[in-house]
Structure formats: structure tokens, C-alpha cells
Scaffold this active site. Structure first.
Site, PDB file in Angstrom:
ATOM      1  N   ARG A 303     -23.856  26.865 -17.206  1.00 34.99           N
ATOM      2  CA  ARG A 303     -24.542  26.660 -15.927  1.00 34.99           C
ATOM      3  C   ARG A 303     -24.118  27.668 -14.866  1.00 34.99           C
ATOM      4  O   ARG A 303     -24.939  28.099 -14.065  1.00 34.99           O
ATOM      5  CB  ARG A 303     -24.324  25.222 -15.452  1.00 34.99           C
ATOM      6  N   TYR A 450     -34.051  25.954 -17.418  1.00 37.23           N
ATOM      7  CA  TYR A 450     -33.127  25.613 -18.515  1.00 37.23           C
ATOM      8  C   TYR A 450     -31.719  25.312 -18.013  1.00 37.23           C
ATOM      9  O   TYR A 450     -31.406  25.485 -16.847  1.00 37.23           O
ATOM     10  CB  TYR A 450     -33.134  26.660 -19.624  1.00 37.23           C
ATOM     11  N   GLU A 451     -30.886  24.805 -18.945  1.00 40.49           N
ATOM     12  CA  GLU A 451     -29.552  24.275 -18.624  1.00 40.49           C
ATOM     13  C   GLU A 451     -29.632  23.157 -17.585  1.00 40.49           C
ATOM     14  O   GLU A 451     -28.758  23.005 -16.740  1.00 40.49           O
ATOM     15  CB  GLU A 451     -28.624  25.389 -18.133  1.00 40.49           C
ATOM     16  N   GLY A 452     -30.673  22.362 -17.669  1.00 38.45           N
ATOM     17  CA  GLY A 452     -30.908  21.293 -16.707  1.00 38.45           C
ATOM     18  C   GLY A 452     -31.746  21.811 -15.563  1.00 38.45           C
ATOM     19  O   GLY A 452     -31.338  22.728 -14.849  1.00 38.45           O
ATOM     20  N   GLN A 457     -30.078  19.168 -11.431  1.00 27.35           N
ATOM     21  CA  GLN A 457     -28.860  19.618 -10.754  1.00 27.35           C
ATOM     22  C   GLN A 457     -28.709  18.927  -9.399  1.00 27.35           C
ATOM     23  O   GLN A 457     -27.595  18.539  -9.002  1.00 27.35           O
ATOM     24  CB  GLN A 457     -28.890  21.137 -10.563  1.00 27.35           C
TER      25      GLN A 457
END
Length: 611
Positions: A303, A450-452, A457
Site C-alpha cells: 500500500r 487496487y490494494e483496496g 482506505q
């Protein structure tokens, strides 16, 4: 006309040496006691040379050529394999990986700088090796010893690349819906340990197949037969593309296959694969049903890297736009600096026009302020992992935990906006591939997903990290920021701009704490409140962090003897931030306040379905 990327080494040195005073931190860590600023900059200078010569030239050509999928195999664009081999031969994948895992054991701060360079030069190229650090950390922390002996050094060195296989068609953000299965295989024997057979489909897998390395190691979330429902039933498995089977002279192909690659908006030189696991052999990483805990080691490292992709796209956009604005002549300038030597009756470089100067200053405010904050988070991660004092490690872990979701969401949103705004400087030429900026717009958009996603977040920041501890971590951060405000106030006796920045920083901290208190109070009876204001709340904290970054920068730049061009530009940009861009905080605070006063209407099902 295509602008070539130049690593911003001067600004990186400023952040590392003066803004962070990193050398002092390194002296407090036994493993880094001999690391000094000069050595760190030599490493980054060599990284910049490698990126400029080997990676940046492939950005435009890779975008045009894209990846090919034929006969179940993915072929990368021309030049990618050779440049990746040079990357491995140079030892770059192992830069910040621990020495006991086969790495060089250098601070993650330096890897943050390296990854910013790589993403700015060629985001698609970085996608394949981008998970090396996180995968190594995950395996080192949770893998069985025999598994580490077989795989860890090859992953850490970059000899074998890795993937992170989470998403399935029905399970994106909600990983509790994952269906991939794992069953024990009591009949398979080799020297690693108990094996499992993995079956299921995964989608959106970056680098799921390619020709960069001879083997690809997939880290896969799946369910054991006795798994409970939801995320508590997920286990993590290491599933290689090729396996060493007892009695076989050559590696044997495992039951994992790429079924195709996506046609995407951007990152066309990075294969986004649909993967099929057909009774593929795998080995458990960590404890059964504790796969998310093991994978979070990998996800948290990823992240911050994604956050720096936002900084990278803003830097690349700034460089392209600034170069073009100095070259392109149109119309007469409304005004010009005293040292302008051009004919005032003739068309002037568009950099002199106020509307475009605003865009350029906006870009510079974002990229240089965010670089300082991103490097700062990297330093907190280093302290959390390596500081000899347990109390300092715990404090650093709290700061990194709070700041990472802000950086991921705020930086990537600003990176996309920066690329779009920079395109405006080019006018119609910006819409043409030759100038490179339209590719930046396309490539930068995915980092918000992506990556949440950025919404996830924001929920993580407000619901889990802030409401979850009644604002304690935020309070600690505000105390730290107020410490900088006091430093600025002391320095402000000789510099009015620094004193003004100190007052602004104090007001912002007070406002942030008051609005947080309102959310804490009202969310007890309005359960939807945190979720509807989370995006604006995160952006508000993001602007607060940028104010902290520029106040500290202004104080340093106003110091004695700092009268050269670099520091003069720092002062000018900082003053611009506090004159103009600081309004972003108030805008977001007002939106949060509005969300505290009013709920959101629901769309009717008929309207939602297009009727």
C-alpha cells in the site's frame, strides 16, 4: 516530442538529509550504524542511472506494443526481459530485504525512493517486481523453515517473481466470499512438507504469467475443508508455477494456468491475468484459517508502494508539463518577470501565463509535499521494524498504521488529478500519444482501485483506525504536528512566512480534532455517518499532512545560508501552498461537517435499474 524522466535526486536528498534527518535515525539502529547520507545518495544516484537507461525508454513502446497472450503463455513487450535481468543482476530487488532472507538489509526508505523512480519512469514495468519485498517479508515472517529454504532466497533476489492471488469474480473487497478450495494431499512427497491441492479461479492477477523469470510463485488465499465461513476461514498457500518433484530430474509444471489477459484502460505492458488452479500443489504459509493475517504483511508493504505511484505520476506529469510550458510559445504574456529577455510584443512561453503557472504550482505543491510525507512513512516503517527500543517501535507502528491509508488514497487521487491537469497544459497536443501525458492519465487511474479502493482506505482510516480507538492515534499525530508548529513559531521571529505557517498549522490541528470529536459523538446514534463522510475526512487529513510537510519545508528553507535557487523555489512553493492550496483542507472540512448534519437519500430501485 516525448519528455524523458529525470529522477528528482536533489529533492530526494533534501527530504532524506534535511527534512527527515535520516542519518541520525540510522545511527540508532545497529544494522545501519555505518550507513551515512553520502552512501545513501550514491545508491539513489546509481538507481536513477539504471532507471533512466534501462526502464524509462521502454515506457512508450511498451504501452503501444502491450503484452501478448498466445497458447496459454504471456509474452512481455520488447526489452522488458533484458531490463528485468539487469535489475536482478544489479541487486535492486533485494535492496531493503533483510539479510537473513538473502537481501541487502538497507532501510525501506531507500526502497520507497527507488520505487517512486520506477513508477514515474514506467509504471507498467514496475508491476511485475513490485511485490518482491512484501512477498519476501510474508514468507520470512510466516513460512515454515523448509519452505523458506526452498523459496525465500530466489524470491528475495528476484530470480523468481511472485503474485498475490486474492480476487475472484464474486469476491473483490469482500474477501469473505472467496471460494477457492485447498485439500490435503497425503500422497505427494518431497522435502518441503505437507502438501495441499488448490482449486479455483482468480482474476485481476498482476503478473500472473510472463516470460521475465523461469518460475512464478503465487501466494493464494483458499479455504480448507474445515474452514469457517467468512474471512476467518481463509488460509494462505504458496503455489509455484513449476515444482521440484521427488524423483524428477527436471521441474514439473504445476496445475496453475493463465486463461487470458485483460484489455485495460492503462498499464498495457503489465499482464492482468485470469488464473485457473486445477488441483495445483501448494504449501501452507502460517496457520490454518489465518491467511489474512499472514497476507497483511504483504498488503501493508504494497500500500505504501501504491501511494508512491501517485507521487510518481504527479512527478512525471510535473516534469512533462513544466518542460512543455517553457518551450511552447503562444500569445503575449500578461506580465513577465523582471529578468525576462523576450520581446513583449511577440508570443511568449506559456509558462508566463497565470492560468498555466497556477497549474504548474499546483503540481509542484502536491508532488514535493507528498514525497516528504511518503518518505516519512517509509522511515516510520523502518523504525517499527528495526529500532532497538520497543517503545519507539510501537510508536512508529501506530504512526505507520494511521498514515498508510491516508497516503494510499490521497496520493493516488492527486496523482490522477495531476496527470489530468498536466495534460491541460499541452492543450490538444496532450491528447496525442506522442507527448506521453495521455498515457500518464490512463496509467495513473488504476492506483485508486487496487490494494483496496480509496473508499476502503477511507473507511479503514476513520472507522477502524480513528473511531476504533476513540481518536487516540490521531491525537498522537496531532501532538507531533503541533510540535512542528512550535518549531516554526520559534523560527518565525525572523521570518514572517514561517510564523504564519505555524499559526495555520495550529488552526488546522484544532479543526481536525473538533470535527473528529463531532464524528465520534454523532456516530454512536448515526451508524451510517462515518461511512458517508470517510472520503472527505481522509482528504482533510491529507491536506493537514501537506500543510505539515510545507511548514517544515519552509522552516528549513528559511534557515541561515539557504539562499540558493533550490531553497528559493522551496520557499516560493511553500508560500503558494499556504496562499492557495491550503483551501483544500477547509473545503473537505465543510463537506465532513455537511455529512454530520444531513444523511444521504436513497435512489429508488427503479431509478437504480435505469427505469
Amino acid at each position: 516530442m516525448t519528455s524523458s524522466y529525470r529522477a528528482p535526486l536533489r529533492d530526494m536528498r533534501f527530504v532524506i538529509d534535511e527534512w527527515l534527518n535520516a542519518e541520525t535515525v540510522w545511527r540508532g539502529v545497529p544494522d545501519w550504524a555505518d550507513l551515512d547520507s553520502a552512501t545513501a545518495m550514491q545508491i539513489l544516484e546509481e538507481a536513477a542511472r539504471f532507471v533512466g537507461e534501462q526502464v524509462a525508454p521502454l515506457n512508450g513502446s511498451g504501452d503501444l506494443e502491450g503484452c501478448r497472450f498466445e497458447g496459454g503463455n504471456v509474452t512481455m513487450p520488447a526489452g522488458f526481459r533484458d531490463s528485468y535481468r539487469a535489475y536482478v543482476d544489479g541487486g535492486w530487488p533485494a535492496l531493503a530485504i533483510s539479510t537473513d532472507a538473502g537481501g541487502q538489509g538497507l532501510p525501506q526508505l531507500l526502497e520507497v525512493a527507488l520505487h517512486e523512480m520506477l513508477a514515474a519512469a514506467n509504471h507498467a514495468w514496475l508491476m511485475s517486481p513490485g511485490l518482491t519485498h512484501g512477498a519476501s517479508a510474508c514468507l520470512r515472517a510466516h513460512g515454515a523453515e523448509r519452505l523458506k529454504v526452498r523459496y525465500l532466497s530466489k524470491i528475495a533476489s528476484g530470480e523468481w517473481l511472485t503474485t498475490m492471488c486474492l480476487t475472484e469474480p464474486q469476491a473483490g473487497t469482500d474477501l469473505g466470499l472467496l471460494r477457492a478450495k485447498a485439500v490435503p494431499d497425503a500422497d505427494f512427497r518431497n522435502d518441503i512438507g505437507d502438501a495441499f491441492r488448490i482449486s479455483g479461479s482468480k482474476i485481476f492477477i498482476s503478473g500472473g504469467d510472463h516470460d521475465l523469470t523461469d518460475n512464478i510463485v503465487h501466494l493464494v488465499l483458499a479455504r480448507l475443508p474445515d474452514a469457517p465461513a467468512g474471512t476467518r476461514g481463509l488460509s494462505l498457500f504458496l503455489v509455484p508455477k513449476w515444482i521440484d518433484e521427488t524423483g524428477s530430474a527436471e521441474p514439473v509444471r504445476n496445475g496453475v494456468y493463465c486463461e487470458g489477459i485483460e484489455k485495460k484502460m492503462g498499464l498495457k505492458a503489465s499482464p492482468t491475468c485470469t488464473m485457473q488452479f486445477e488441483h495445483a500443489l501448494g504449501w501452507l504459509i502460517g496457520e490454518p484459517h489465518r491467511g489474512l493475517a499472514a497476507m497483511f504483511v504483504m498488503m501493508n508493504a504494497a500500500r505504501l508502494q501504491v501511494a508512491m505511484q501517485g507521487v510518481a505520476h504527479a512527478e512525471s506529469a510535473w516534469q512533462r508539463a513544466a518542460a512543455y510550458a517553457c518551450e511552447r510559445t503562444q500569445m503575449r504574456a500578461v506580465a513577465a518577470p523582471a529578468d525576462y529577455t523576450g520581446d513583449p510584443a511577440q508570443p511568449a512561453p506559456i509558462v508566463l501565463h497565470p492560468a498555466l503557472r497556477r497549474i504548474l504550482f499546483d503540481l509542484r505543491c502536491v508532488v514535493e509535499g507528498e514525497r516528504a510525507i511518503g518518505f516519512w512513512i517509509g522511515q516510520w516503517l523502518d523504525i517499527a521494524a528495526h529500532h532497538p527500543d520497543e517503545i519507539e517501535r510501537a510508536k512508529a507502528e501506530r504512526f505507520a498504521s494511521l498514515l498508510t491509508p491516508v497516503a494510499k488514497a490521497f496520493f493516488t487521487a492527486n496523482g490522477f488529478d495531476a496527470a489530468s491537469n498536466a495534460l491541460q497544459v499541452f492543450g490538444g497536443y496532450g491528447y496525442i500519444h506522442e507527448y506521453g501525458i495521455e498515457q500518464s492519465v490512463r496509467d495513473s487511474r488504476v492506483s485508486m482501485l487496487y490494494e483496496g479502493t480509496n473508499q476502503i482506505q477511507a473507511i479503514d482510516l476513520l472507522v477502524r483506525k480513528t473511531i476504533g480507538d476513540r481518536g487516540e492515534k490521531l491525537r498522537e499525530l496531532l501532538v507531533h504536528i503541533r510540535g512542528e508548529a512550535r518549531e516554526c513559531e520559534r523560527a518565525g521571529t525572523a521570518h514572517a512566512e514561517v510564523a504564519s505557517a505555524a499559526r495555520t498549522l495550529e488552526v488546522l490541528c484544532t479543526d481536525a480534532w473538533q470535527i473528529t470529536g463531532k464524528i465520534l459523538e454523532q456516530s454512536t446514534h448515526d451508524k451510517e455517518l462515518p461511512y458517508r463522510v470517510a472520503d472527505d475526512y481522509l482528504a482533510m487529513i491529507g491536506w493537514l499532512l501537506l500543510a505539515y510537510a510545507w511548514a517544515r519545508t519552509l522552516r528549513i528553507a528559511e534557515g541561515a545560508g539557504k539562499d540558493d535557487t533550490f531553497y528559493a523555489e522551496k520557499r516560493a512553493t511553500a508560500c503558494y501552498f499556504f496562499d492557495y492550496r491550503i483551501a483544500g483542507f477547509e473545503h473537505c472540512k465543510r463537506l465532513v461537517d455537511a455529512g454530520c448534519r444531513a444523511g444521504l437519500p436513497f435512489l429508488s430501485l427503479a431509478l437504480a435499474n435505469g427505469h
